[in-house]
Design a protein around this motif. Structure first.
Motif, PDB file in Angstrom:
ATOM      1  N   ARG A 402      32.144 -24.657  81.029  1.00  0.00           N
ATOM      2  CA  ARG A 402      33.005 -25.458  81.896  1.00  0.00           C
ATOM      3  C   ARG A 402      32.210 -25.983  83.094  1.00  0.00           C
ATOM      4  NH1 ARG A 402      38.284 -26.084  82.568  1.00  0.00           N
ATOM      5  NH2 ARG A 402      38.821 -24.395  81.126  1.00  0.00           N
ATOM      6  N   LEU A 403      31.386 -25.139  83.677  1.00  0.00           N
ATOM      7  CA  LEU A 403      30.559 -25.549  84.811  1.00  0.00           C
ATOM      8  C   LEU A 403      29.547 -26.613  84.384  1.00  0.00           C
ATOM      9  CD1 LEU A 403      30.012 -21.990  86.297  1.00  0.00           C
ATOM     10  CD2 LEU A 403      31.359 -23.811  87.341  1.00  0.00           C
ATOM     11  N   ASN A 404      28.970 -26.464  83.199  1.00  0.00           N
ATOM     12  CA  ASN A 404      28.024 -27.456  82.696  1.00  0.00           C
ATOM     13  C   ASN A 404      28.702 -28.795  82.429  1.00  0.00           C
ATOM     14  OD1 ASN A 404      25.614 -25.998  82.731  1.00  0.00           O
ATOM     15  ND2 ASN A 404      26.056 -25.013  80.776  1.00  0.00           N
ATOM     16  N   ARG A 405      29.936 -28.746  81.934  1.00  0.00           N
ATOM     17  CA  ARG A 405      30.681 -29.996  81.722  1.00  0.00           C
ATOM     18  C   ARG A 405      30.909 -30.715  83.046  1.00  0.00           C
ATOM     19  NH1 ARG A 405      35.185 -27.628  77.442  1.00  0.00           N
ATOM     20  NH2 ARG A 405      33.878 -27.750  75.572  1.00  0.00           N
ATOM     21  N   GLN A 406      31.178 -29.942  84.084  1.00  0.00           N
ATOM     22  CA  GLN A 406      31.376 -30.557  85.393  1.00  0.00           C
ATOM     23  C   GLN A 406      30.087 -31.210  85.882  1.00  0.00           C
ATOM     24  OE1 GLN A 406      34.297 -30.824  86.847  1.00  0.00           O
ATOM     25  NE2 GLN A 406      33.469 -31.957  88.590  1.00  0.00           N
ATOM     26  N   LEU A 407      28.965 -30.537  85.684  1.00  0.00           N
ATOM     27  CA  LEU A 407      27.680 -31.122  86.080  1.00  0.00           C
ATOM     28  C   LEU A 407      27.410 -32.417  85.319  1.00  0.00           C
ATOM     29  CD1 LEU A 407      25.419 -27.940  86.281  1.00  0.00           C
ATOM     30  CD2 LEU A 407      26.117 -29.384  88.192  1.00  0.00           C
ATOM     31  N   THR A 408      27.715 -32.411  84.037  1.00  0.00           N
ATOM     32  CA  THR A 408      27.497 -33.609  83.225  1.00  0.00           C
ATOM     33  C   THR A 408      28.409 -34.737  83.678  1.00  0.00           C
ATOM     34  OG1 THR A 408      26.810 -32.282  81.315  1.00  0.00           O
ATOM     35  CG2 THR A 408      27.558 -34.519  80.872  1.00  0.00           C
ATOM     36  N   ASP A 409      29.670 -34.414  83.946  1.00  0.00           N
ATOM     37  CA  ASP A 409      30.609 -35.429  84.421  1.00  0.00           C
ATOM     38  C   ASP A 409      30.151 -36.037  85.749  1.00  0.00           C
ATOM     39  OD1 ASP A 409      32.164 -34.951  82.227  1.00  0.00           O
ATOM     40  OD2 ASP A 409      33.656 -33.732  83.266  1.00  0.00           O
ATOM     41  N   GLN A 410      29.561 -35.207  86.620  1.00  0.00           N
ATOM     42  CA  GLN A 410      29.096 -35.669  87.929  1.00  0.00           C
ATOM     43  C   GLN A 410      27.741 -36.356  87.870  1.00  0.00           C
ATOM     44  OE1 GLN A 410      31.166 -31.859  90.260  1.00  0.00           O
ATOM     45  NE2 GLN A 410      28.951 -32.068  90.192  1.00  0.00           N
ATOM     46  N   GLY A 411      27.046 -36.209  86.737  1.00  0.00           N
ATOM     47  CA  GLY A 411      25.700 -36.752  86.626  1.00  0.00           C
ATOM     48  C   GLY A 411      24.646 -35.884  87.287  1.00  0.00           C
ATOM     49  N   ASP A 412      25.004 -34.629  87.587  1.00  0.00           N
ATOM     50  CA  ASP A 412      24.063 -33.711  88.241  1.00  0.00           C
ATOM     51  C   ASP A 412      23.231 -32.960  87.211  1.00  0.00           C
ATOM     52  OD1 ASP A 412      24.895 -34.408  90.761  1.00  0.00           O
ATOM     53  OD2 ASP A 412      26.319 -32.747  90.959  1.00  0.00           O
ATOM     54  N   ILE A 413      22.488 -33.701  86.411  1.00  0.00           N
ATOM     55  CA  ILE A 413      21.645 -33.088  85.390  1.00  0.00           C
ATOM     56  C   ILE A 413      20.230 -33.634  85.499  1.00  0.00           C
ATOM     57  CG2 ILE A 413      23.524 -32.648  83.768  1.00  0.00           C
ATOM     58  CD1 ILE A 413      22.764 -35.175  82.291  1.00  0.00           C
ATOM     59  N   GLN A 414      19.277 -32.858  85.016  1.00  0.00           N
ATOM     60  CA  GLN A 414      17.887 -33.269  85.096  1.00  0.00           C
ATOM     61  C   GLN A 414      17.645 -34.538  84.267  1.00  0.00           C
ATOM     62  OE1 GLN A 414      14.901 -30.323  84.269  1.00  0.00           O
ATOM     63  NE2 GLN A 414      15.880 -28.738  85.528  1.00  0.00           N
ATOM     64  N   PRO A 415      16.715 -35.397  84.710  1.00  0.00           N
ATOM     65  CA  PRO A 415      16.400 -36.615  83.948  1.00  0.00           C
ATOM     66  C   PRO A 415      16.007 -36.321  82.499  1.00  0.00           C
ATOM     67  CG  PRO A 415      15.422 -36.707  86.129  1.00  0.00           C
ATOM     68  CD  PRO A 415      15.980 -35.325  85.975  1.00  0.00           C
ATOM     69  N   SER A 416      15.304 -35.225  82.273  1.00  0.00           N
ATOM     70  CA  SER A 416      14.883 -34.910  80.903  1.00  0.00           C
ATOM     71  C   SER A 416      16.083 -34.660  80.008  1.00  0.00           C
ATOM     72  CB  SER A 416      13.980 -33.668  80.911  1.00  0.00           C
ATOM     73  OG  SER A 416      14.653 -32.550  81.474  1.00  0.00           O
ATOM     74  N   LEU A 417      17.129 -34.066  80.554  1.00  0.00           N
ATOM     75  CA  LEU A 417      18.335 -33.823  79.774  1.00  0.00           C
ATOM     76  C   LEU A 417      19.098 -35.119  79.558  1.00  0.00           C
ATOM     77  CD1 LEU A 417      19.926 -31.589  78.405  1.00  0.00           C
ATOM     78  CD2 LEU A 417      21.162 -31.208  80.542  1.00  0.00           C
ATOM     79  N   GLN A 418      19.131 -35.962  80.565  1.00  0.00           N
ATOM     80  CA  GLN A 418      19.772 -37.266  80.419  1.00  0.00           C
ATOM     81  C   GLN A 418      19.065 -38.079  79.337  1.00  0.00           C
ATOM     82  OE1 GLN A 418      22.635 -38.466  82.130  1.00  0.00           O
ATOM     83  NE2 GLN A 418      22.437 -39.897  80.428  1.00  0.00           N
ATOM     84  N   GLU A 419      17.756 -37.944  79.261  1.00  0.00           N
ATOM     85  CA  GLU A 419      16.989 -38.656  78.234  1.00  0.00           C
ATOM     86  C   GLU A 419      17.368 -38.158  76.836  1.00  0.00           C
ATOM     87  OE1 GLU A 419      12.324 -39.421  76.904  1.00  0.00           O
ATOM     88  OE2 GLU A 419      12.783 -38.318  78.737  1.00  0.00           O
ATOM     89  N   VAL A 420      17.572 -36.864  76.704  1.00  0.00           N
ATOM     90  CA  VAL A 420      17.995 -36.317  75.418  1.00  0.00           C
ATOM     91  C   VAL A 420      19.349 -36.888  75.014  1.00  0.00           C
ATOM     92  CG1 VAL A 420      18.733 -34.210  74.238  1.00  0.00           C
ATOM     93  CG2 VAL A 420      16.656 -34.196  75.620  1.00  0.00           C
ATOM     94  N   PHE A 421      20.288 -36.938  75.966  1.00  0.00           N
ATOM     95  CA  PHE A 421      21.605 -37.520  75.675  1.00  0.00           C
ATOM     96  C   PHE A 421      21.459 -38.968  75.189  1.00  0.00           C
ATOM     97  CE2 PHE A 421      23.862 -34.628  79.012  1.00  0.00           C
ATOM     98  CZ  PHE A 421      23.724 -33.549  78.155  1.00  0.00           C
ATOM     99  N   GLN A 422      20.621 -39.732  75.882  1.00  0.00           N
ATOM    100  CA  GLN A 422      20.414 -41.133  75.490  1.00  0.00           C
ATOM    101  C   GLN A 422      19.800 -41.239  74.096  1.00  0.00           C
ATOM    102  OE1 GLN A 422      21.293 -43.949  77.012  1.00  0.00           O
ATOM    103  NE2 GLN A 422      22.210 -42.894  78.758  1.00  0.00           N
TER     104      GLN A 422
END
Length: 743
Positions: A402-422
């Motif tokens: 649940r906490l990780n979902r909140q971080l993802t919703d807020q965009g508070d994630i490392q660029p490397s993880l955002q790259e994986v999502f992309q």
């Protein structure tokens, strides 16, 4: 001179409950008891009423309630989880639990006799009668003394561990006076009860010219009898004991009232909340995660403390601060900013602060004054060691997600993880490589790898991202293809119609992308003809087995963002057998489909249990069986099976950067070479997970173990054994002069 007083003719075997207490004192006692019960009842009501303000839980936790209660009673009564990894702690808790429960039952029995049975017999017969006499009284006294002694010993062990030995896991940022109150009040109640009993036995003794003589039948109260002896040897007379008894009686009663009244407001509440937590547990907690509503604006994270479900709030209250989760957490052991206990208790502390009128703040964020730091959640490896160690069934991973979902919703994630999502959104894999290249590894293997989209197969093999794109793990895929071919079984893969399974991006908070991937795969599988789904990666195995069947595809059917048309749930009844490849190949070996004799290899090896295969799904023997089938000499690391130490790759760890003095993979390799019985003789570190392979190959380099040990997959061992078996057979045929077979 003192000794037992012979029982006089007609003397009743019993004792006076309110001996030495005046009628006014009895009235005061009952008044205080009533107040205590009211304070206790209101506190419990307020606690449970607070849970109703939390979000609904996705999972039905009150179905078959009688069965749940019975199962929870067995777990709690046996103390089975308390013995996990801590024999002394298990004995301690068993003594305290059973001693306290016996004393509580004993007190209840007295209350029933005095307040119900005697009044009822007076009403029916005109004469007050008591069952607290004769053999019942003697049996009662013996059991209460014996179990009370265990209780005192158990609390004594707890005091020793907390204040003398200072066991590390018992102390932390949330250690407080309420911890002291719990353990010392229990100790005072136990010891005080025996002191009170000793004073009564001495105070009711008969004084004669030859000395003091105790009532003979009180010998069954052997601890109280001993205390009375000690008091007399110390110089106390029966008259002094009689005078001291009311003081001790009231001290004991007031402490008991204080303890009971404090139960709902402090740490003792875990006696109630922990049992409730075990009753409402999810047997698949962690291995499956709660889904989210299709509405994009739904609160699926942790916008406020009331975003948490009632079960997650109960988890917070059930925590006993025992630190078992902290002691097994590989992230904490590696110096990362995570203590599972602190996350649960931080949330509880914040909830209580808000309830008391405190200022609201962000639950989780990257920087700022939030309850939980983003770095803390990024540290979690989703290994589930904390949940496995927890004796009260706290579902840490559910709250962490649940906490990780909140971080993802807020965009508070490392660029490397955002790259994986992309990469997954655009290319269908975590590497960002072309989907057309997904099956290219199969071109370099010397056996044919069929296309499961065009022909019927027994095993539909989900290869996975790393075995498809990572050069080191491609060797594992090739090995497994050769094994299946050697066993002459029908198998096939999806080539470019296979995408990333979604297991780990779900655990770092990207739920909608996970649903998209699940829909794609189910839709693809529905167009194929196969009997069993076999996975290279334990992460894929877990999510296909435990989570895909939970996805409500119909809820997302009208969402134009979801590129699938499937609406029916998948594999709810388990009609499709989902297996990890080691389970499949173990069966092939057992029916001698690979021709192994069990003495092909002579390596000294150790094996690492992947979290998603072991702790998640209780598969420990299949990989070991295959290792032994090759002839390799297997030596276990101290932390094995459900106590295995995570490689560090789960929960997005493979894609995140961490500042740590020693990587989890380096610590594990050190354990293999230094703590295993075979020591430095261990030649190969065997894995059964592509993520583990990647993390340990990296740890082998960064930890300077390249000259000391080799990382291999179980499949590579099996293939080497197959080759050795065939070479041996060929040599035997050549030596015997057997003619070559016709082409």
């Amino acid at each position: 001179m003192f000794g037992p007083l012979p029982l006089q003719t007609g003397e009743q075997v019993t004792r006076e409950t309110f001996w030495g207490i005046s009628p006014v004192g009895e009235v005061v006692f009952y008044y205080l008891a009533a107040v205590t019960i009211i304070v206790f009842a209101y506190g419990v009501y307020a606690r449970f009423a607070r849970y109703t303000q939390g979000d609904e839980d996705w999972f039905e936790r009150l179905d078959d309630l009688p069965g749940r209660v019975a199962s929870a009673a067995k777990i709690v009564a046996s103390n089975e989880k308390q013995f996990n990894r801590d024999i002394v702690g298990g004995v301690m808790h068993a003594f305290i639990f059973w001693g306290f429960l016996t004393l509580l039952i004993g007190t209840t029995i007295i209350a029933i006799d005095i307040d119900i049975y005697r009044n009822l017999t007076m009403l029916l017969t005109g004469e007050r009668q008591s069952f607290f006499v004769g053999d019942f009284y003697l049996s009662y006294s013996l059991v209460m003394d014996a179990m009370g002694l265990l209780f005192v010993v158990g609390v004594g062990i707890a005091l020793w561990r907390r204040y003398v030995a200072r066991t590390d896991r018992l102390h932390g940022k949330h250690t407080s006076r309420e911890d002291d109150f719990l353990v010392w009040s229990l100790f005072a109640l136990g010891v005080g009860g025996y002191l009170q009993e000793g004073l009564r036995i001495l105070g009711t003794a008969e004084v004669t010219g030859s000395g003091v003589t105790f009532t003979s039948f009180e010998q069954v109260s052997f601890v109280g009898w001993f205390v009375a002896d000690v008091l007399q040897v110390g110089g106390m007379t029966p008259a002094m004991a009689e005078a001291a008894y009311p003081v001790m009686w009231w001290s004991h009663a007031l402490l008991a009232f204080l303890f009971v009244a404090a139960v709902p407001y402090a740490k003792p509440f875990h006696m109630i909340s922990s049992f409730a937590n075990v009753v409402t547990r999810d047997e698949k907690a962690g291995k499956r995660l709660p889904g989210v509503p299709a509405a994009l604006d739904a609160d699926t994270g942790a916008e406020s403390i009331d975003s948490f479900s009632w079960k997650e709030m109960l988890d917070q209250d059930a925590c006993t601060k025992c630190g078992r989760c902290s002691s097994v957490c590989p992230a904490k052991a590696s110096g990362r900013n995570l203590d599972p206990r602190d996350v649960i208790l931080d949330l509880k502390q914040y909830r209580e602060s808000v309830d008391a009128g405190g200022e609201p703040k962000e639950i989780v964020a990257d920087g700022g004054d939030s309850v939980i730091a983003a770095e803390t959640m990024e540290s979690c490896m989703s290994c589930m060691a904390c949940m496995d160690a927890c004796p009260v069934e706290i579902e840490h991973l559910k709250s962490f997600t649940r906490l990780n979902r909140q971080l993802t919703d807020q965009g508070d994630i490392q660029p490397s993880l955002q790259e994986v999502f992309q990469n997954v959104m655009q290319k269908g894999n975590t590497f960002g490589n072309s989907q057309r290249a997904r099956g290219d590894w199969a071109e370099d293997v010397e056996v044919e790898v069929p296309d499961a989209r065009t022909e019927e197969v027994e095993y539909l093999w989900y290869v996975g991202d790393y075995p498809s794109y990572d050069d080191r793990n491609k060797q594992v895929a090739k090995s497994l293809a050769r094994i299946l071919d050697a066993a002459d079984v029908s198998f096939g893969i999806l080539f470019d119609d296979e995408k990333y399974d979604g297991n780990d991006i779900r655990r770092v908070g990207e739920e909608f992308l996970y649903v998209e991937l699940a829909g794609h795969h189910v839709e693809t599988w529905n167009d194929c003809e196969f009997e069993k789904l076999v996975c290279t990666d334990p992460h894929s195995y877990n999510t296909f087995l435990n989570e895909y069947p939970e996805v409500d595809f119909e809820e997302f059917a009208d969402d134009p963002m979801m590129p699938f048309e499937v609406e029916e749930p998948w594999n709810v009844d388990g009609e499709i057998d989902v297996r990890h490849w080691t389970q499949v190949v173990e069966e092939l070996v057992e029916r001698d489909a690979l021709g192994l004799s069990g003495d092909e290899l002579d390596y000294t090896v150790t094996y690492h249990d992947p979290c998603h295969l072991g702790r998640y799904n209780d598969e420990y023997e299949a990989p070991r069986s295959l290792i032994r089938a090759t002839g390799a000499d297997l030596h276990e690391m101290p932390r094995n099976r459900d106590d295995s130490f995570c490689c560090g790759g789960g929960g997005g760890g493979l894609w995140l950067e961490h500042e740590e003095e020693e990587k989890p993979s380096e610590e594990r390799l050190r354990e293999a070479l230094e703590d295993t019985d075979a020591g430095a003789a261990v030649e190969k570190f065997v894995v059964a997970c592509p993520m583990c392979m990647t993390m340990y190959e990296d740890g082998r380099k960064t930890g300077d173990f390249e000259d000391d040990i080799e990382i291999v997959d179980v499949a590579e061992l099996v293939v080497e054994a197959i080759d050795a078996s065939r070479a041996s057979a060929a040599a035997t045929d050549g030596a015997s002069g057997a003619a070559p077979a016709d082409d």
